[in-house]
Enzyme design. Structure first.
Site, short mmCIF file in Angstrom:
data_model
loop_
_atom_site.label_atom_id
_atom_site.label_comp_id
_atom_site.label_asym_id
_atom_site.label_seq_id
_atom_site.Cartn_x
_atom_site.Cartn_y
_atom_site.Cartn_z
N TYR A 104 -33.29 68.98 -56.59
CA TYR A 104 -31.90 68.57 -56.78
C TYR A 104 -30.98 69.58 -56.10
O TYR A 104 -30.00 69.22 -55.47
CB TYR A 104 -31.55 68.46 -58.26
CG TYR A 104 -32.31 67.38 -58.99
CD1 TYR A 104 -31.86 66.06 -58.96
CD2 TYR A 104 -33.45 67.67 -59.72
CE1 TYR A 104 -32.54 65.06 -59.62
CE2 TYR A 104 -34.14 66.67 -60.39
CZ TYR A 104 -33.69 65.37 -60.33
OH TYR A 104 -34.37 64.38 -60.99
N ASN A 154 -29.92 54.64 -58.61
CA ASN A 154 -30.57 54.13 -57.40
C ASN A 154 -31.21 52.76 -57.66
O ASN A 154 -32.26 52.67 -58.28
CB ASN A 154 -31.63 55.14 -56.94
CG ASN A 154 -32.44 54.66 -55.75
OD1 ASN A 154 -32.18 53.61 -55.17
ND2 ASN A 154 -33.44 55.44 -55.39
N CYS A 212 -36.40 58.28 -54.99
CA CYS A 212 -35.80 59.25 -55.90
C CYS A 212 -36.86 60.04 -56.67
O CYS A 212 -36.59 61.15 -57.14
CB CYS A 212 -34.82 58.58 -56.85
SG CYS A 212 -35.43 57.09 -57.61
N HIS A 213 -38.06 59.50 -56.76
CA HIS A 213 -39.13 60.22 -57.45
C HIS A 213 -39.55 61.48 -56.69
O HIS A 213 -40.21 62.34 -57.25
CB HIS A 213 -40.35 59.30 -57.65
CG HIS A 213 -40.95 58.78 -56.39
ND1 HIS A 213 -40.39 57.70 -55.71
CD2 HIS A 213 -42.03 59.17 -55.67
CE1 HIS A 213 -41.14 57.46 -54.63
NE2 HIS A 213 -42.12 58.33 -54.59
N GLU A 238 -48.84 59.20 -54.02
CA GLU A 238 -48.54 59.66 -52.67
C GLU A 238 -49.30 60.93 -52.30
O GLU A 238 -49.09 61.49 -51.23
CB GLU A 238 -47.04 59.93 -52.53
CG GLU A 238 -46.20 58.69 -52.64
CD GLU A 238 -44.71 58.99 -52.46
OE1 GLU A 238 -44.31 60.17 -52.45
OE2 GLU A 238 -43.95 58.01 -52.32
#
Length: 120
Positions: A36, A57, A65-66, A101
């Site tokens: 952030y 979002n 955003c993750h 991911e």
């Protein structure tokens, strides 16, 4: 794919600030995270303002955003486990998306590895 997401963001009826946050977020590569603080420094704003934009979002998880975590690697959370309706994702979903991911999250809920800071 990124060009499509940027077009979708630009055409949305959201605030110019939210659009700036989400467009910058699209730069964070798959399997990497930023903080952030780094994202807010790039945008010239506060981490709290970034978190609020991420919480709203509507394009998650395609606009990733993750991939934003707290300084020190804690997952943080712009929605967390709020018991009310709203946009965004939960911490459990965030952890799952990061792991899918290739991200690594330790038992204390901290992301392992170096944060990405290559904003343009």
């Amino acid at each position: 794919m990124q060009a499509q997401l940027l077009r979708l963001i630009a055409q949305s009826q959201r605030t110019p600030f939210e659009k700036r946050v989400w467009a910058a977020l699209c730069q964070v590569p798959r399997g990497r995270v930023t903080t952030y603080g780094l994202l807010s420094a790039h945008l010239g704003t506060s981490p709290r303002a970034v978190g609020n934009a991420l919480r709203r979002n509507p394009f998650a998880p395609q606009v990733p955003c993750h991939r934003v975590v707290a300084t020190g690697g804690a997952l943080g959370g712009f929605k967390g486990s709020w018991p009310r309706d709203g946009e965004g994702i939960t911490i459990a979903e965030k952890r799952s998306l990061l792991r899918a991911e290739g991200g690594r999250v330790d038992g204390r809920g901290r992301v392992l590895g170096t944060v990405w800071s290559g904003f343009e």
